[in-house]
Design a protein around this motif. Structure first.
Motif, PDB file in Angstrom:
ATOM      1  N   GLY A   1      46.144   7.146  -7.591  1.00  0.00           N
ATOM      2  CA  GLY A   1      46.555   5.813  -8.005  1.00  0.00           C
ATOM      3  C   GLY A   1      47.838   5.419  -7.307  1.00  0.00           C
ATOM      4  O   GLY A   1      48.100   5.850  -6.187  1.00  0.00           O
TER       5      GLY A   1
ATOM      6  N   ARG B   1      42.222   4.166 -12.157  1.00  0.00           N
ATOM      7  CA  ARG B   1      43.123   5.083 -11.464  1.00  0.00           C
ATOM      8  C   ARG B   1      44.452   5.238 -12.202  1.00  0.00           C
ATOM      9  O   ARG B   1      44.836   4.391 -13.025  1.00  0.00           O
TER      10      ARG B   1
ATOM     11  N   LEU C   1      42.576  -0.420  -8.625  1.00  0.00           N
ATOM     12  CA  LEU C   1      43.094   0.376  -9.728  1.00  0.00           C
ATOM     13  C   LEU C   1      42.161   0.401 -10.935  1.00  0.00           C
ATOM     14  O   LEU C   1      41.923   1.456 -11.535  1.00  0.00           O
TER      15      LEU C   1
ATOM     16  N   ILE D   1      48.253   4.958 -12.967  1.00  0.00           N
ATOM     17  CA  ILE D   1      49.280   3.961 -12.687  1.00  0.00           C
ATOM     18  C   ILE D   1      50.614   4.479 -13.217  1.00  0.00           C
ATOM     19  O   ILE D   1      50.693   5.008 -14.326  1.00  0.00           O
TER      20      ILE D   1
END
Length: 275
Positions: A11, A31, A26, A33
């Motif tokens: 990410g 993903r 994302l 973060i």
């Protein structure tokens, strides 16, 4: 595929205002973060509520793993002034409140170890223990708060020369909520500036304590935060080390130019290292 496993998903580190530019990438694969909105004094005081609201709005629809970069401006967890240490503790605890309110399960803090420590640690009696006692004075209440909230503190190498020093500090808390972070660029810069080991050694030394990785490249002269492939780091060996890691750390592109995130991802994916 270079390794005997599925390449890991990566990410990125972003401010809330930047998430929209990368939302499809994302959110479609949920993903990792890392929010970078809570590092400053203003972020944790007069702008706190506005930043919490902006982060939660930007993250609406994201169910992946989240973290924040904790406060760091002028905040050394090894502060020699006993009157200042409680202020640092309070600031870090405020960072944990931010993490909790945006659904983050990790908070990144900066390591207190440096070349100065490495070169001087045997020059004075009890140098190691004295430093560790100051760190505990600041950090023990924060670790307790992290345990209560279920948020893991991940300690990132900044000027570290020997990764084992930071690892032993993390081990000294005896808590599953204090783990290690490796910043690939910082590790390589330490190699060039201070004769540290290569990046993959930092990852291997962390072992089961590794919970978080900042992925960035550089030229060995400054902390560039370039996209992977633009600098000197040998990425296949970095990911070989990661493939041997018994955990699944958060893996995040931490780039100065957020517009380079697609290029950095494409480079690593083209090598078969990530998905």
């Amino acid at each position: 595929m270079p390794f005997h496993q599925t390449p890991p998903k990566i990410g990125a580190c972003l401010k809330a205002s930047e998430i929209g530019d990368h939302r499809d990438w994302l959110f479609e694969d949920q993903r990792d973060i890392e929010l970078q909105d809570f590092g400053s004094h203003l972020a944790l005081t007069s702008e706190f509520e506005d930043r919490i609201a902006a982060a939660n709005a930007a993250l609406d629809g994201h169910w992946g793993r989240r973290g924040i970069h904790g406060p760091y401006e002028g905040l050394d967890m090894d502060n020699k002034d006993p009157e200042l240490r409680p202020l640092i503790t309070a600031r870090f605890i405020k960072g944990l409140e931010a993490a909790e309110r945006v659904g983050a399960r990790q908070m990144v803090l900066h390591s207190p170890y440096s070349r100065w420590y490495q070169w001087n640690r045997l020059a004075k009696p009890n140098y190691d223990d004295t430093k560790l006692n100051r760190i505990h004075d600041v950090m023990v209440p924060i670790v307790k708060s992290a345990e209560d909230l279920g948020i893991t503190l991940v300690i990132e190498n900044i000027l570290d020369v020997d990764p084992s020093s930071r690892r032993m500090m993390v081990d000294s808390f005896g808590s599953q909520y204090v783990k290690l972070s490796v910043d690939t660029g910082h590790a390589h810069l330490a190699r060039r500036m201070s004769g540290a080991a290569p990046v993959d050694y930092f990852i291997r030394d962390a072992g089961e304590q590794l919970s978080h990785v900042h992925l960035q490249d550089l030229d060995g002269h400054a902390d560039r935060h370039w996209a992977p492939g633009e600098g000197e780091i040998h990425w296949p060996e970095v990911f070989r080390a990661l493939s041997d890691c018994p955990c699944k750390p958060h893996l995040l592109l931490e780039l100065r130019r957020k517009s380079d995130i697609p290029a950095g991802f494409a480079y690593l994916k083209g090598l078969g290292l990530v998905q």
